[in-house]
Design a protein around this motif. Structure first.
Motif: not given
Length: 322
Positions: A100-101, A103-105
């Motif tokens: 998730e990190l 993907k978010r960044t």
């Protein structure tokens, strides 16, 4: 024709086109068409074309690496959160939060391998071209039978470009005639390839990592690559023809120089290279710092201009009298 041959066919076609184009260029200026140096320079030309075409990919790699460095502290927090937890639920949760990190960044931990991965088909394509030439096979495109024979029989400092270190070693151990020139040139190139790869990785680890990154698991991965990648060249180089090794060596030198320029001019913020760049700019009087707390530059106080209100003559005379 097997699947690998089908995949390599268009790559071999392009490789042959570039090789023949440079070979024609060197021949046109008076070089020996069958000379080893002519074919070596043609391989150098191939490297230049390939690496120049990969520059946009390399720029994307640098940007992705920067993002990876920026998220390194957040990644460490996730890993510290699940440190010591070995159960399946914790491992899945840590993996999920990590993805998730990323993907978010918009980061990708495999981006640093992209230029190398894109070069591997070209590397194996050149190996296949040399292998075909060694068995008196014409190319798939403009590489005619005569050019294939010329390439296969070309010698550089008395060593055929199609020869391998392991092949000559086997001849020597079997008591058959072998070429000491091939073994010397191969060992020299293996040492240079290993050293250039080590220096390239060392530049990243020692100069272009911030203290936060050095405290993260990413630093440990880079340390592993520092010693692992050179060993790949040391062990695999003995089995590749000299012509392929020339491509690999020149490509390594390109990577080393390119990495040096990037680290010198676009270093990672907070790294040793960034501090060195600031020192160079400060020495030249070109350092511009936006951080007010930066110790090297005294920030200028903002100046404000106020609009003067019009006053009458009597009031002005009274103020002048004071």
């Amino acid at each position: 024709m097997d699947l690998i041959s089908i995949i390599l066919w268009p790559i071999k076609w392009v490789i042959e086109l570039i090789l023949v184009a440079f070979h024609s260029l060197w021949t046109a200026i008076g070089m020996d068409p069958d000379g080893g140096i002519t074919w070596v320079l043609s391989i150098v030309g191939l490297v230049i074309v390939v690496r120049a075409a990969l520059i946009p990919i390399f720029v994307r790699q640098i940007k992705s690496q920067r993002r990876m460095l920026e998220v390194a502290p957040q990644l460490k927090k996730i890993q510290d959160k699940y440190k010591g937890k070995k159960d399946q639920f914790s491992r899945e949760a840590m993996s999920r939060e990590t993805m998730e990190l990323y993907k978010r960044t918009g980061t990708n931990p495999l981006s640093s391998c992209l230029p190398l991965l894109l070069q591997m088909p070209i590397f194996f394509g050149l190996f296949s071209v040399l292998n075909d030439a060694q068995h008196d096979k014409a190319g798939v495109g403009v590489f005619t039978q005569d050019l294939a024979n010329s390439f296969a029989n070309a010698e550089f400092l008395g060593a055929p470009l199609k020869a391998t270190f392991i092949g000559e070693w086997n001849l020597m151990t079997a008591g058959q005639p072998f070429s000491i020139n091939v073994m010397i040139i191969a060992i020299t190139m293996i040492i240079l390839m290993t050293a250039s790869q080590f220096i390239t990785q060392l530049q990243i680890v020692s100069k272009n990592m911030s203290p936060e990154t050095k405290a993260s698991p990413m630093f440990r991965q880079q340390r592993v690559l520092l010693y692992l990648l050179p060993l790949v060249f040391a062990f695999s180089g003995v089995a590749f023809p000299l012509g392929v090794m020339f491509y690999w060596l020149v490509s390594n030198f390109w990577t080393m120089g390119q990495q040096f320029l990037v680290i010198r001019n676009m270093p990672t913020p907070g790294s040793e290279a960034a501090k060195a760049r600031e020192a160079r700019l400060a020495k030249k009087g070109k350092l511009v710092v936006e951080d007010p707390s930066h110790p090297q530059v005294e920030q200028a106080k903002p100046t404000t201009t106020q609009r003067q209100q019009p006053i009458g003559k009597a009031r002005a005379k009274k103020q002048n009298g004071k």
